[in-house]
Structures are given as structure tokens and as C-alpha cells.
Enzyme design. Structure first.
Site, PDB file in Angstrom:
ATOM      1  NE  ARG A  97      -4.294  -0.261   2.403  1.00 18.84           N
ATOM      2  CZ  ARG A  97      -5.221  -1.350   2.444  1.00 18.84           C
ATOM      3  NH1 ARG A  97      -4.761  -2.600   2.487  1.00 18.84           N
ATOM      4  NH2 ARG A  97      -6.719  -1.103   2.892  1.00 18.84           N
ATOM      5  NE  ARG A 170     -12.980  -4.059   7.102  1.00 20.42           N
ATOM      6  CZ  ARG A 170     -11.963  -3.706   6.120  1.00 20.42           C
ATOM      7  NH1 ARG A 170     -11.898  -5.006   5.028  1.00 20.42           N
ATOM      8  NH2 ARG A 170     -11.314  -2.890   5.998  1.00 20.42           N
ATOM      9  NE  ARG A 181     -11.083   1.292   5.064  1.00 19.40           N
ATOM     10  CZ  ARG A 181     -12.171   0.465   4.910  1.00 19.40           C
ATOM     11  NH1 ARG A 181     -13.285   0.869   5.418  1.00 19.40           N
ATOM     12  NH2 ARG A 181     -12.184  -0.532   4.325  1.00 19.40           N
TER      13      ARG A 181
HETATM   14  P1  AMP Z   1      -8.318  -3.631   4.314  1.00 18.46           P
HETATM   15  O1  AMP Z   1      -8.797  -4.830   4.874  1.00 18.46           O
HETATM   16  O2  AMP Z   1      -7.346  -4.113   3.329  1.00 18.46           O
HETATM   17  O3  AMP Z   1      -9.348  -2.637   3.823  1.00 18.46           O
HETATM   18  O4  AMP Z   1      -7.508  -2.798   5.459  1.00 18.46           O
HETATM   19  C1  AMP Z   1      -8.194  -2.309   6.678  1.00 18.46           C
HETATM   20  C2  AMP Z   1      -7.053  -1.561   7.311  1.00 18.46           C
HETATM   21  O5  AMP Z   1      -6.119  -2.269   7.698  1.00 18.46           O
HETATM   22  C3  AMP Z   1      -6.665  -0.312   6.505  1.00 18.46           C
HETATM   23  O6  AMP Z   1      -7.510   0.609   6.500  1.00 18.46           O
HETATM   24  C4  AMP Z   1      -5.452  -0.043   7.090  1.00 18.46           C
HETATM   25  O7  AMP Z   1      -5.526   0.490   8.579  1.00 18.46           O
HETATM   26  C5  AMP Z   1      -4.759  -1.405   7.701  1.00 18.46           C
HETATM   27  N1  AMP Z   1      -3.838  -1.970   6.607  1.00 18.46           N
HETATM   28  C6  AMP Z   1      -4.349  -3.134   5.855  1.00 18.46           C
HETATM   29  N2  AMP Z   1      -3.168  -3.472   4.970  1.00 18.46           N
HETATM   30  C7  AMP Z   1      -2.201  -2.437   5.232  1.00 18.46           C
HETATM   31  C8  AMP Z   1      -1.077  -2.139   4.525  1.00 18.46           C
HETATM   32  N3  AMP Z   1      -0.746  -3.103   3.518  1.00 18.46           N
HETATM   33  N4  AMP Z   1      -0.522  -1.190   4.953  1.00 18.46           N
HETATM   34  C9  AMP Z   1      -0.782  -0.418   5.952  1.00 18.46           C
HETATM   35  N5  AMP Z   1      -2.103  -0.416   6.681  1.00 18.46           N
HETATM   36  C10 AMP Z   1      -2.799  -1.700   6.202  1.00 18.46           C
END
Ligand code: AMP
Length: 227
Positions: A97, A170, A181
Site C-alpha cells: 500500500r 467491519r 481510507r
Molecule cells: P483492508 O482490509 O485491506 O481494507 O485494510 C483495513 C485496514 O488495515 C486499513 O484501513 C489499514 O488501516 C490497515 N492495513 C491493511 N493493509 C495495510 C497495509 N498494506 N499497509 C498499511 N495498513 C494496512
């Protein structure tokens, strides 16, 4: 297990803003090609639930919709990729990311004579994302994804996949956090599209349509990348 044991023949990356459908599509590709879906969001949520040091450090950041520190995420990903099931090949969902994470992934793969098969950008519009995210939920037992408008269970209140009647939403799928986000995505993750384009591994797909149509496009791209 140390990183020297990593042997992943296929590495697919799904890039796209929150709500683009990365998780849904990764699960479909996982089944179709017998790969392993690695979602850093899922790994972080598990760390939060387990109360690990990484989970404690990540929790407030995730609730605010910001990105967790590169060090924590890279360590979690590195450990997970060293597990034996990843030898089948992986679909990275939500990682990398940031440019630092992308460079760390390049190093990790190079150490093991592996490379990225394809980085697929799921292209969508921000306004659509807010609608998608605010309606989504998953089966609490098997993780199958649903949406209030786009994908409800065939029998109301019962998971199509496992029959469970428990569902969850979530904590960060609310309008305020979604805005943070999305801005984190545009500021820190969208530049990776150019990063992978310059490496010659970028593929783009329109992810505004129906789940099945997008899945068909992705299957074709993944099939090419793996052949
Ligand atoms: P997601 O399930 O991919 O939408 O991720 C949920 C949250 O987890 C994100 O909003 C970030 O706070 C954190 N997160 C997930 N993957 C990453 C990553 N590769 N780098 C930094 N934060 C992450």
C-alpha cells in the site's frame, strides 16, 4: 520460519481503493487457481483480535482509517509468506500500500528468486466506493462476502456457503472512516500503479461492473500471467 524457505511460483497483486472488490475477487481467484489469498487487512484484524503487540499498535490506526506502519505490515506479510501453503502461489490483497512496502516486497521476492507475475489495478470511482463499503458484511463463520444491495444470501439470513446465520460488519466500514481510507489510498497507494507500470507487470481492469464480469476479466489476466 525464516524467509529463506519462501518458494512462491505465482505472485499476483490486486491494487485498488477500499471497496474495489479486492477481497471478493481474490477469493474467487484463490479457488480457481489454487492460490492463497493474503490480505494484510485480515492479518491485522486477526492480530488485533489476538491482542498481539502488533495488533495493539495497529488497532487505533485502523479505526481511524489510516495506514498501519510499514514495519509492522511488512513483518506480518513476511512471516505469512514463509508458511508452507504459500508455496502454491499467492494473491496479495491490500499489500503493498506504500512505495516502501512495494520495495520491501521486491527485495523479499528477489531473495528467493521469485518475481511478481502481475499487479492488477481494479479501477473504480470514489462515489461508488462509499456505497459499496457501507453496505457490505461477511459471514462470521466462513468469511463469505455479502452486500445489502448487490449480493444478499439466497435464503435470507443464511450463508450460501456454510449455512451459518451469523454475520458481521467491519468496524471501519462507516462513512467517516471510509473518507480517510480513500484519501490514504490516493496519497499513498495510487502511486504504485505507475511503479508497477514501470516494471512492466501492470494490468488494468474496469471494476465498476458486475462481480462475475470482473471475475472473468481477472481470470483471463491471471491465466496469462501464470502461463
Ligand atoms: P483492508 O482490509 O485491506 O481494507 O485494510 C483495513 C485496514 O488495515 C486499513 O484501513 C489499514 O488501516 C490497515 N492495513 C491493511 N493493509 C495495510 C497495509 N498494506 N499497509 C498499511 N495498513 C494496512
Amino acid at each position: 520460519m525464516d524467509a529463506a524457505t519462501i518458494t512462491t511460483p505465482t505472485v499476483l497483486i490486486l491494487l485498488g481503493p477500499p471497496g474495489a472488490g479486492k477481497g471478493t475477487q481474490a477469493r474467487m481467484l484463490e479457488e480457481k487457481f489454487e492460490l492463497v489469498q493474503l490480505s494484510t487487512g485480515d492479518l491485522l484484524r486477526a492480530a488485533v483480535a489476538a491482542g498481539t503487540e502488533a495488533g495493539k499498535a495497529a488497532q487505533a490506526v485502523m479505526e481511524a482509517g489510516d495506514l498501519v506502519s510499514d514495519d509492522i505490515v511488512i513483518a506480518i506479510l513476511r512471516d505469512r509468506m514463509a508458511e508452507p501453503d504459500c508455496a502454491k502461489g499467492v494473491i496479495l490483497d491490500g499489500f503493498p500500500r506504500t512505495t516502501i512496502q512495494a520495495e520491501a516486497l521486491d527485495e523479499l521476492l528477489a531473495e528467493n528468486n521469485q518475481k511478481i507475475s502481475a499487479a492488477i489495478s481494479l479501477e473504480v470511482e470514489d462515489a461508488e466506493m462509499v456505497i459499496r463499503i457501507s453496505g457490505r458484511y461477511t459471514c462470521a463463520m466462513c468469511g463469505e462476502g455479502y452486500h445489502d444491495r448487490f449480493k444478499t444470501p439466497a435464503v435470507e439470513g443464511k450463508c450460501d456457503n456454510c449455512g451459518s446465520t451469523e454475520f458481521k460488519r467491519r468496524a471501519d466500514d462507516n462513512a467517516e472512516t471510509v473518507a480517510s481510507r480513500l484519501s490514504a489510498y490516493h496519497a499513498q497507494t495510487a502511486p504504485l500503479i505507475a511503479y508497477y507500470d514501470s516494471q512492466g507487470v501492470l494490468k488494468r481492469t474496469n471494476a465498476m461492473g458486475k462481480i462475475e464480469d470482473i471475475a472473468r476479466d481477472l481470470e483471463a489476466i491471471a491465466g496469462d500471467a501464470m502461463s
